[in-house]
Design a protein around this motif. Structure first.
Motif, PDB file in Angstrom:
ATOM      1  N   MET A 142      72.429  31.059  54.692  1.00  0.00           N
ATOM      2  CA  MET A 142      71.607  31.543  54.058  1.00  0.00           C
ATOM      3  C   MET A 142      70.111  31.965  54.251  1.00  0.00           C
ATOM      4  O   MET A 142      69.400  32.561  55.588  1.00  0.00           O
ATOM      5  CB  MET A 142      70.949  30.333  53.834  1.00  0.00           C
ATOM      6  CG  MET A 142      69.231  30.447  52.631  1.00  0.00           C
ATOM      7  SD  MET A 142      68.509  28.763  52.942  1.00  0.00           S
ATOM      8  CE  MET A 142      69.235  27.714  51.285  1.00  0.00           C
ATOM      9  N   PRO A 143      70.201  33.226  53.477  1.00  0.00           N
ATOM     10  CA  PRO A 143      68.602  34.516  54.145  1.00  0.00           C
ATOM     11  C   PRO A 143      66.989  33.463  54.479  1.00  0.00           C
ATOM     12  O   PRO A 143      66.672  32.732  53.389  1.00  0.00           O
ATOM     13  CB  PRO A 143      68.409  35.058  52.931  1.00  0.00           C
ATOM     14  CG  PRO A 143      70.104  35.659  52.793  1.00  0.00           C
ATOM     15  CD  PRO A 143      70.208  33.712  52.462  1.00  0.00           C
ATOM     16  N   GLU A 144      66.302  33.336  55.783  1.00  0.00           N
ATOM     17  CA  GLU A 144      64.957  33.213  55.457  1.00  0.00           C
ATOM     18  C   GLU A 144      63.722  34.081  55.636  1.00  0.00           C
ATOM     19  O   GLU A 144      64.916  34.987  55.170  1.00  0.00           O
ATOM     20  CB  GLU A 144      65.014  32.153  57.224  1.00  0.00           C
ATOM     21  CG  GLU A 144      66.239  31.270  57.166  1.00  0.00           C
ATOM     22  CD  GLU A 144      66.723  30.747  58.387  1.00  0.00           C
ATOM     23  OE1 GLU A 144      65.344  30.168  59.465  1.00  0.00           O
ATOM     24  OE2 GLU A 144      67.627  30.370  59.072  1.00  0.00           O
ATOM     25  N   LEU A 145      63.085  33.727  56.008  1.00  0.00           N
ATOM     26  CA  LEU A 145      62.260  34.355  55.610  1.00  0.00           C
ATOM     27  C   LEU A 145      61.740  35.673  55.938  1.00  0.00           C
ATOM     28  O   LEU A 145      61.409  35.943  56.161  1.00  0.00           O
ATOM     29  CB  LEU A 145      60.472  33.412  56.492  1.00  0.00           C
ATOM     30  CG  LEU A 145      59.150  34.291  56.686  1.00  0.00           C
ATOM     31  CD1 LEU A 145      58.204  33.224  56.544  1.00  0.00           C
ATOM     32  CD2 LEU A 145      58.694  34.836  57.667  1.00  0.00           C
ATOM     33  N   PRO A 146      62.697  35.614  58.196  1.00  0.00           N
ATOM     34  CA  PRO A 146      62.253  37.447  57.691  1.00  0.00           C
ATOM     35  C   PRO A 146      63.222  38.196  56.945  1.00  0.00           C
ATOM     36  O   PRO A 146      62.597  39.346  56.887  1.00  0.00           O
ATOM     37  CB  PRO A 146      63.170  36.802  59.549  1.00  0.00           C
ATOM     38  CG  PRO A 146      62.768  36.135  59.556  1.00  0.00           C
ATOM     39  CD  PRO A 146      62.931  34.785  58.709  1.00  0.00           C
ATOM     40  N   ASP A 147      63.994  37.773  56.945  1.00  0.00           N
ATOM     41  CA  ASP A 147      65.486  38.432  55.416  1.00  0.00           C
ATOM     42  C   ASP A 147      64.554  38.933  54.373  1.00  0.00           C
ATOM     43  O   ASP A 147      64.538  40.090  54.621  1.00  0.00           O
ATOM     44  CB  ASP A 147      66.707  37.402  55.857  1.00  0.00           C
ATOM     45  CG  ASP A 147      67.786  37.239  56.515  1.00  0.00           C
ATOM     46  OD1 ASP A 147      67.855  37.543  57.568  1.00  0.00           O
ATOM     47  OD2 ASP A 147      66.773  35.913  56.994  1.00  0.00           O
ATOM     48  N   LEU A 148      64.171  37.688  54.182  1.00  0.00           N
ATOM     49  CA  LEU A 148      63.732  38.373  52.721  1.00  0.00           C
ATOM     50  C   LEU A 148      61.960  39.245  52.794  1.00  0.00           C
ATOM     51  O   LEU A 148      62.367  39.374  51.633  1.00  0.00           O
ATOM     52  CB  LEU A 148      63.517  36.296  51.879  1.00  0.00           C
ATOM     53  CG  LEU A 148      64.196  35.724  51.742  1.00  0.00           C
ATOM     54  CD1 LEU A 148      64.289  34.333  51.646  1.00  0.00           C
ATOM     55  CD2 LEU A 148      65.040  36.336  50.633  1.00  0.00           C
ATOM     56  N   THR A 149      61.457  39.010  54.065  1.00  0.00           N
ATOM     57  CA  THR A 149      60.388  40.086  53.949  1.00  0.00           C
ATOM     58  C   THR A 149      61.022  41.329  53.818  1.00  0.00           C
ATOM     59  O   THR A 149      60.144  41.886  53.142  1.00  0.00           O
ATOM     60  CB  THR A 149      59.837  39.799  55.119  1.00  0.00           C
ATOM     61  OG1 THR A 149      58.936  37.958  55.146  1.00  0.00           O
ATOM     62  CG2 THR A 149      58.157  40.543  55.366  1.00  0.00           C
ATOM     63  N   VAL A 150      61.988  41.545  55.008  1.00  0.00           N
ATOM     64  CA  VAL A 150      62.596  42.875  54.624  1.00  0.00           C
ATOM     65  C   VAL A 150      63.246  43.422  52.968  1.00  0.00           C
ATOM     66  O   VAL A 150      63.450  44.343  52.818  1.00  0.00           O
ATOM     67  CB  VAL A 150      63.440  42.950  56.095  1.00  0.00           C
ATOM     68  CG1 VAL A 150      64.027  44.376  55.770  1.00  0.00           C
ATOM     69  CG2 VAL A 150      63.029  42.746  56.860  1.00  0.00           C
ATOM     70  N   PHE A 151      64.191  42.103  52.901  1.00  0.00           N
ATOM     71  CA  PHE A 151      64.796  42.044  51.325  1.00  0.00           C
ATOM     72  C   PHE A 151      63.600  42.679  49.872  1.00  0.00           C
ATOM     73  O   PHE A 151      63.426  43.462  49.147  1.00  0.00           O
ATOM     74  CB  PHE A 151      65.127  41.049  50.935  1.00  0.00           C
ATOM     75  CG  PHE A 151      66.351  40.888  51.612  1.00  0.00           C
ATOM     76  CD1 PHE A 151      66.874  41.363  52.254  1.00  0.00           C
ATOM     77  CD2 PHE A 151      67.372  40.172  51.373  1.00  0.00           C
ATOM     78  CE1 PHE A 151      68.345  40.709  53.098  1.00  0.00           C
ATOM     79  CE2 PHE A 151      68.007  39.103  52.019  1.00  0.00           C
ATOM     80  CZ  PHE A 151      68.867  39.680  52.546  1.00  0.00           C
ATOM     81  N   SER A 152      62.657  42.299  49.849  1.00  0.00           N
ATOM     82  CA  SER A 152      61.199  42.166  49.147  1.00  0.00           C
ATOM     83  C   SER A 152      60.353  43.789  49.734  1.00  0.00           C
ATOM     84  O   SER A 152      60.822  44.150  48.541  1.00  0.00           O
ATOM     85  CB  SER A 152      60.392  41.359  49.483  1.00  0.00           C
ATOM     86  OG  SER A 152      59.887  41.162  51.012  1.00  0.00           O
ATOM     87  N   ASP A 153      60.557  44.182  51.010  1.00  0.00           N
ATOM     88  CA  ASP A 153      59.893  45.373  51.068  1.00  0.00           C
ATOM     89  C   ASP A 153      60.880  46.425  50.558  1.00  0.00           C
ATOM     90  O   ASP A 153      60.451  47.474  49.842  1.00  0.00           O
ATOM     91  CB  ASP A 153      59.917  45.800  52.051  1.00  0.00           C
ATOM     92  CG  ASP A 153      58.447  44.463  53.153  1.00  0.00           C
ATOM     93  OD1 ASP A 153      57.374  44.422  51.761  1.00  0.00           O
ATOM     94  OD2 ASP A 153      58.675  44.827  54.562  1.00  0.00           O
ATOM     95  N   ASN A 154      62.495  46.336  50.654  1.00  0.00           N
ATOM     96  CA  ASN A 154      62.670  47.173  49.866  1.00  0.00           C
ATOM     97  C   ASN A 154      63.296  47.277  49.091  1.00  0.00           C
ATOM     98  O   ASN A 154      63.591  47.995  47.635  1.00  0.00           O
ATOM     99  CB  ASN A 154      64.093  47.436  51.413  1.00  0.00           C
ATOM    100  CG  ASN A 154      64.533  47.430  52.663  1.00  0.00           C
ATOM    101  OD1 ASN A 154      63.647  48.400  53.248  1.00  0.00           O
ATOM    102  ND2 ASN A 154      65.348  47.230  53.419  1.00  0.00           N
ATOM    103  N   LEU A 155      63.329  46.337  48.401  1.00  0.00           N
ATOM    104  CA  LEU A 155      63.431  46.573  46.581  1.00  0.00           C
ATOM    105  C   LEU A 155      62.595  46.789  46.228  1.00  0.00           C
ATOM    106  O   LEU A 155      62.488  47.807  45.120  1.00  0.00           O
ATOM    107  CB  LEU A 155      63.395  44.881  46.664  1.00  0.00           C
ATOM    108  CG  LEU A 155      64.881  44.716  46.393  1.00  0.00           C
ATOM    109  CD1 LEU A 155      64.147  42.496  46.483  1.00  0.00           C
ATOM    110  CD2 LEU A 155      66.296  44.695  45.943  1.00  0.00           C
ATOM    111  N   THR A 156      60.589  46.700  46.811  1.00  0.00           N
ATOM    112  CA  THR A 156      59.946  47.475  46.204  1.00  0.00           C
ATOM    113  C   THR A 156      59.995  49.222  45.717  1.00  0.00           C
ATOM    114  O   THR A 156      59.714  50.055  45.333  1.00  0.00           O
ATOM    115  CB  THR A 156      58.480  47.157  46.770  1.00  0.00           C
ATOM    116  OG1 THR A 156      58.318  44.796  46.818  1.00  0.00           O
ATOM    117  CG2 THR A 156      57.382  47.508  46.224  1.00  0.00           C
TER     118      THR A 156
END
Length: 258
Positions: free
Chosen positions: A1-15
């Motif tokens: 399951m993606p956790e906070l660090p993974d999701l932080t990078v995902f969100s920056d890249n998606l933006t």
């Protein structure tokens, strides 16, 4: 399951990849785990522009130019993809089509991804936003919880999951089987520092290893929650046990408070 660090990078890249794109349509492919009807989702998002993707705990919140928000929780096995041929992406849960003929796809082989349109903001703070007063107050409210269970309880702190709870507790040298109400006050400050340091360091490691990622997990750098490691960086054997109903990795250098 993606956790906070993974999701932080995902969100920056998606933006970075999607900011400013106009939504042509939105299709929800399941019959549940959406808080509104597929028609309402479609009507709300169509013709709006995507302003940003921001991490919120273990979720990513997409914000649109018309004020709408879309909160996506990837759960155990969900992921994002950006594609010009979204029909070939397996296990689609949600597809948002843009006017440049690209699409954002949310997929999940288990079908557990949750999607919420215009949901109320969460009152529980993010792991990177808590302070010592908050941590001590929550410990005083739940003094009998084990340290592992305390850290992964999303009703107490949002964003920390199984893997990073182990990393944080190892960094703080606190056993995951410790009773939180028995942890000395001075060690609460150590725990707070470990939460922030471990999570921020992990964000940096993920960015270095896979700077464009919007899906999956990067875990090779983890110091104890790592099946490929036999010893911690300090040379102590890594123990694996079930704690708080989770596979938990720790060492005997972590102090047990009971």
């Amino acid at each position: 399951m993606p956790e906070l660090p993974d999701l932080t990078v995902f969100s920056d890249n998606l933006t970075s990849k999607l900011k400013g794109k106009k939504v042509r349509s939105a299709e929800y492919h399941k019959d549940k785990r959406l808080n509104v009807s597929p028609e309402e989702l479609q009507n709300t998002l169509t013709n709006s522009h995507l302003d940003s993707a921001e991490r919120s705990g273990k979720e990513i919140q997409f914000k649109f130019s018309n004020g709408a928000t879309l909160l996506v929780h990837l759960m155990l096995s969900g992921g994002f993809a950006i594609s010009k041929t979204p029909e070939f992406v397996k296990f689609r849960v949600l597809t948002i089509f843009f006017d440049d003929d690209t699409a954002l796809v949310v997929s999940d082989p288990k079908g557990l991804v949750t999607v919420n349109l215009n949901s109320k903001p969460m009152a529980v703070p993010d792991a990177l936003d808590i302070d010592g007063d908050y941590l001590r107050r929550k410990i005083s409210e739940k003094p009998k919880l084990l340290a592992k269970a305390f850290l992964i309880d999303q009703a107490i702190i949002r964003g920390i999951g199984n893997a990073y709870a182990d990393e944080i507790l190892w960094a703080a040298r606190i056993s995951p089987k410790s009773v939180v109400g028995k942890i000395p006050s001075s060690e609460i400050d150590v725990l707070l520092n470990a939460i922030r340091t471990v999570l921020l360091d992990a964000i940096d490691e993920i960015r270095k290893a896979n700077p464009d990622t919007i899906s999956g997990e990067v875990r090779e750098f983890l110091k104890v929650h790592n099946p490929d490691r036999q010893q911690s960086p300090s040379g102590r054997p890594i123990i694996k046990e079930q704690v708080a109903s989770k596979s938990t990795y720790f060492t005997d250098e972590q102090v047990l408070y009971t």
